[in-house]
Design a protein around this motif. Structure first.
Motif, mmCIF file in Angstrom:
data_model
loop_
_atom_site.group_PDB
_atom_site.id
_atom_site.type_symbol
_atom_site.label_atom_id
_atom_site.label_comp_id
_atom_site.label_asym_id
_atom_site.label_seq_id
_atom_site.Cartn_x
_atom_site.Cartn_y
_atom_site.Cartn_z
ATOM 1 N N THR A 297 45.653 50.652 49.241
ATOM 2 C CA THR A 297 46.634 50.671 50.223
ATOM 3 C C THR A 297 46.208 49.757 51.360
ATOM 4 O OG1 THR A 297 46.710 53.273 49.714
ATOM 5 C CG2 THR A 297 47.441 52.476 51.700
ATOM 6 N N LEU A 298 45.182 49.648 51.642
ATOM 7 C CA LEU A 298 44.885 48.608 52.881
ATOM 8 C C LEU A 298 45.085 46.919 52.309
ATOM 9 C CD1 LEU A 298 43.995 48.127 55.792
ATOM 10 C CD2 LEU A 298 41.827 47.889 54.903
ATOM 11 N N LEU A 299 44.522 46.764 51.156
ATOM 12 C CA LEU A 299 44.652 45.249 50.792
ATOM 13 C C LEU A 299 46.006 44.446 50.903
ATOM 14 C CD1 LEU A 299 42.345 43.261 50.344
ATOM 15 C CD2 LEU A 299 41.637 45.555 50.591
ATOM 16 N N PRO A 300 46.885 45.357 50.308
ATOM 17 C CA PRO A 300 48.354 44.361 50.354
ATOM 18 C C PRO A 300 48.949 44.599 51.793
ATOM 19 C CG PRO A 300 48.322 46.300 48.623
ATOM 20 C CD PRO A 300 47.025 46.399 49.419
ATOM 21 N N LEU A 301 48.846 45.444 52.523
ATOM 22 C CA LEU A 301 49.324 45.694 53.945
ATOM 23 C C LEU A 301 48.657 44.350 54.673
ATOM 24 C CD1 LEU A 301 49.209 49.562 54.443
ATOM 25 C CD2 LEU A 301 51.237 48.013 54.001
ATOM 26 N N LEU A 302 47.366 44.112 54.500
ATOM 27 C CA LEU A 302 46.534 43.217 55.168
ATOM 28 C C LEU A 302 47.242 41.632 54.848
ATOM 29 C CD1 LEU A 302 42.944 44.213 55.792
ATOM 30 C CD2 LEU A 302 44.550 43.728 57.709
ATOM 31 N N ALA A 303 47.438 41.681 53.585
ATOM 32 C CA ALA A 303 47.730 40.387 53.070
ATOM 33 C C ALA A 303 49.026 40.064 53.601
ATOM 34 C CB ALA A 303 47.487 40.515 51.305
ATOM 35 N N ALA A 304 49.866 41.143 53.640
ATOM 36 C CA ALA A 304 51.076 40.548 54.154
ATOM 37 C C ALA A 304 51.287 40.349 55.847
ATOM 38 C CB ALA A 304 52.288 41.631 53.961
ATOM 39 N N VAL A 305 50.153 40.550 56.619
ATOM 40 C CA VAL A 305 50.171 40.326 58.004
ATOM 41 C C VAL A 305 50.364 38.736 58.038
ATOM 42 C CG1 VAL A 305 48.891 40.416 60.011
ATOM 43 C CG2 VAL A 305 48.865 42.532 58.396
ATOM 44 N N PRO A 306 51.322 38.493 58.930
ATOM 45 C CA PRO A 306 51.193 36.960 59.207
ATOM 46 C C PRO A 306 49.898 36.301 59.665
ATOM 47 C CG PRO A 306 52.968 38.034 60.183
ATOM 48 C CD PRO A 306 52.177 38.898 59.816
ATOM 49 N N ARG A 307 49.551 35.198 58.996
ATOM 50 C CA ARG A 307 48.208 34.485 59.405
ATOM 51 C C ARG A 307 47.012 34.946 58.934
ATOM 52 N NH1 ARG A 307 47.079 33.608 64.970
ATOM 53 N NH2 ARG A 307 48.542 35.366 65.592
ATOM 54 N N ALA A 308 47.190 36.203 58.253
ATOM 55 C CA ALA A 308 46.024 36.935 57.690
ATOM 56 C C ALA A 308 45.531 36.362 56.296
ATOM 57 C CB ALA A 308 46.202 38.413 57.712
ATOM 58 N N GLN A 309 44.245 36.519 56.070
ATOM 59 C CA GLN A 309 43.371 35.841 54.828
ATOM 60 C C GLN A 309 42.595 37.022 54.577
ATOM 61 O OE1 GLN A 309 41.525 31.962 55.125
ATOM 62 N NE2 GLN A 309 40.378 32.461 53.310
ATOM 63 N N VAL A 310 42.874 37.512 53.406
ATOM 64 C CA VAL A 310 41.657 38.597 52.941
ATOM 65 C C VAL A 310 41.262 38.142 51.537
ATOM 66 C CG1 VAL A 310 43.773 39.998 52.392
ATOM 67 C CG2 VAL A 310 41.221 41.088 52.822
ATOM 68 N N ALA A 311 39.977 38.723 50.866
ATOM 69 C CA ALA A 311 39.822 38.627 49.753
ATOM 70 C C ALA A 311 39.396 40.080 49.374
ATOM 71 C CB ALA A 311 38.248 37.832 49.675
ATOM 72 N N THR A 312 39.670 40.291 48.042
ATOM 73 C CA THR A 312 39.706 41.606 47.422
ATOM 74 C C THR A 312 38.274 41.838 47.085
ATOM 75 O OG1 THR A 312 41.971 41.267 46.310
ATOM 76 C CG2 THR A 312 40.604 43.009 45.432
ATOM 77 N N PRO A 313 37.879 43.019 47.648
ATOM 78 C CA PRO A 313 36.469 43.372 47.443
ATOM 79 C C PRO A 313 36.256 44.065 45.990
ATOM 80 C CG PRO A 313 37.237 45.043 48.690
ATOM 81 C CD PRO A 313 38.493 43.827 48.721
ATOM 82 N N LEU A 314 35.238 43.762 45.223
ATOM 83 C CA LEU A 314 34.889 44.263 43.947
ATOM 84 C C LEU A 314 34.109 45.666 44.322
ATOM 85 C CD1 LEU A 314 34.119 41.254 41.850
ATOM 86 C CD2 LEU A 314 36.271 42.445 41.949
ATOM 87 N N GLY A 315 33.463 45.705 45.200
ATOM 88 C CA GLY A 315 32.689 47.034 45.522
ATOM 89 C C GLY A 315 32.558 47.145 47.142
ATOM 90 N N GLY A 316 32.004 48.298 47.462
ATOM 91 C CA GLY A 316 31.603 48.444 48.759
ATOM 92 C C GLY A 316 33.066 49.264 49.426
ATOM 93 N N MET A 317 33.003 49.472 50.568
ATOM 94 C CA MET A 317 34.163 50.136 51.402
ATOM 95 C C MET A 317 34.703 49.366 52.650
ATOM 96 S SD MET A 317 31.759 53.214 53.311
ATOM 97 C CE MET A 317 31.322 53.784 51.842
ATOM 98 N N TYR A 318 34.706 48.111 52.398
ATOM 99 C CA TYR A 318 35.092 47.116 53.576
ATOM 100 C C TYR A 318 36.193 46.089 52.897
ATOM 101 C CZ TYR A 318 30.674 48.873 54.816
ATOM 102 O OH TYR A 318 29.641 49.906 55.237
ATOM 103 N N ALA A 319 37.079 45.800 53.821
ATOM 104 C CA ALA A 319 38.049 44.730 53.538
ATOM 105 C C ALA A 319 37.557 43.699 54.880
ATOM 106 C CB ALA A 319 39.567 45.028 54.066
ATOM 107 N N PHE A 320 37.160 42.488 54.516
ATOM 108 C CA PHE A 320 36.594 41.467 55.393
ATOM 109 C C PHE A 320 37.835 40.429 55.337
ATOM 110 C CE2 PHE A 320 33.241 38.385 56.493
ATOM 111 C CZ PHE A 320 32.959 38.934 57.575
ATOM 112 N N PHE A 321 38.481 40.313 56.567
ATOM 113 C CA PHE A 321 39.578 39.397 56.421
ATOM 114 C C PHE A 321 39.405 38.610 57.902
ATOM 115 C CE2 PHE A 321 40.718 42.934 59.223
ATOM 116 C CZ PHE A 321 41.636 42.270 60.091
#
Length: 383
Positions: A297-321
């Motif tokens: 749910t979160l990753l596509p929304l973050l990726a669509a934020v202007p100027r945002a850069q996010v890597a998809t996590p394979l594990g854990g419970m965090y988005a690092f952007f």
């Protein structure tokens, strides 16, 4: 006061959280825990233990039945191992500190893969060891390890290599080939591996029960210590219960260190841990699916934020952007709290390698809160 203690940095996550304490309007995603409570069957086991009057000291290494339960649980995920390799600790962080006390001291060289939860690099520093850092880097939307760089850093002088995978904060996870190469290299150099694998069950590869573990490859007498916690996979952050898997010849020394640190884990907490293990097959897969849904749910929304850069996590419970142009993560995180009521952890909390990034814990019962948080982030960027 020892200079090593005086020079320890304060928690930048707490610094941000303190700025939002008492504000009911803040959406808090700064700490590394779910907002779900511990399962009822786990809580009931602790309550029953207290009713039975189990309020006394226990064995340094933990209740025999819990150690047997942990060994069976680990064996169901990895190669078989017995309770003679298990030490129960009062939290995962205590497990890691005890491991470091056993293996590293003043003047020793410790290598750590970073960015990482700051306790992992602070612990050897507290003991007087010198910490060398090998940085993960984002490439093609994924955080990656330069294995050649790591092998150059780990030499015969290196006493301990610290690896946290799945990683907090990035979600990076070791591949099996990388683990094989690291284990072989550390055998050649005589280096101990301290593997923080507390997020092993929070792994999103389809068809996998757990992330790749050094326990899948190592022999029991290899220089390997694996640290675990009940906090993440069983929603038990406040219970403070963990364990170590160690070579059999190290167990007595670990027991001594537990005596000098905490003596033992409380019996009623251990009873809760045993109940968690007994219910793991029914509970953990559902939790992982809920966390996968949160991530997706979160990753596509973050990726669509202007100027945002996010890597998809394979594990854990965090988005690092990161957001281009926002290079001071602590100032940015404080501004998000003050201006829009969004609580995130600054990347600088995880070392200089995390500067300019933010960590978002997506473990939320209500995924609509994640969408609300992204709306607040976008609002802040428009101000």
């Amino acid at each position: 006061m020892r200079s090593a203690i005086d020079e320890l940095p304060g928690s930048k996550i707490r610094e941000v959280a303190n700025a939002g304490i008492g504000r009911a309007d803040v959406l808090p995603f700064w700490f590394g825990e779910s907002d779900e409570v511990t399962p009822a069957f786990v809580r009931e086991a602790a309550i029953e233990s207290l009713r039975e009057g189990e309020t006394f000291y226990a064995h340094n290494l933990g209740l025999a039945e819990l150690r047997e339960g942990i060994a069976a649980y680990a064996s169901s995920l990895h190669r078989p191992l017995g309770p003679e390799r298990i030490a129960v600790t009062s939290s995962g962080v205590s497990a890691l500190m005890i491991a470091m006390q056993a293996l590293a001291g003043a003047g020793d060289e410790v290598v750590a893969v970073v960015p990482v939860w700051p306790n992992l690099t602070a612990q050897p520093a507290i003991l007087g060891a010198a910490v060398k850092r090998v940085a993960l880097r984002p490439r093609d939307g994924v955080w990656r390890l330069d294995l050649d760089e790591l092998q150059r850093a780990v030499s015969a002088r290196t006493r301990v290599l610290i690896v946290n995978a799945p990683n907090n904060p990035t979600g990076w996870t070791l591949t099996r080939a990388e683990q094989q190469a690291i284990l072989a290299h550390c055998r050649r150099t005589g280096t101990w591996i301290v593997a923080d694998e507390v997020y092993e069950r929070v792994y999103f590869e389809p068809g996998s029960k757990a992330a790749p573990s050094f326990l899948d490859l190592a022999e029991e007498d290899d220089r390997l210590v694996v640290a675990h916690s009940f906090s993440k996979s069983f929603l038990m952050t406040g219970w403070r219960l963990g364990w170590l898997v160690v070579p059999p010849g190290l167990l007595d020394a670990i027991g001594k260190l537990i005596e000098f640190n905490t003596s033992c884990a409380p019996v009623f907490v251990q009873r809760a841990g045993l109940a968690a293990l007994q219910g793991a097959s029914d509970f953990v897969p559902g939790l992982v699916e809920r966390l996968r849904n949160c991530r997706d749910t979160l990753l596509p929304l973050l990726a669509a934020v202007p100027r945002a850069q996010v890597a998809t996590p394979l594990g854990g419970m965090y988005a690092f952007f990161r957001v281009d142009g926002e290079n001071d993560s602590l100032a940015f995180a404080k501004r998000l709290v003050a201006e829009v009521g969004l609580g995130l952890a600054p990347g600088a909390a995880f070392g200089a390698e995390g500067e300019g990034w933010l960590r978002w814990c997506f473990a939320s019962r209500d995924v609509s809160r994640l969408a609300q948080g992204v709306e607040r982030l976008e609002s802040a960027l428009r101000l």
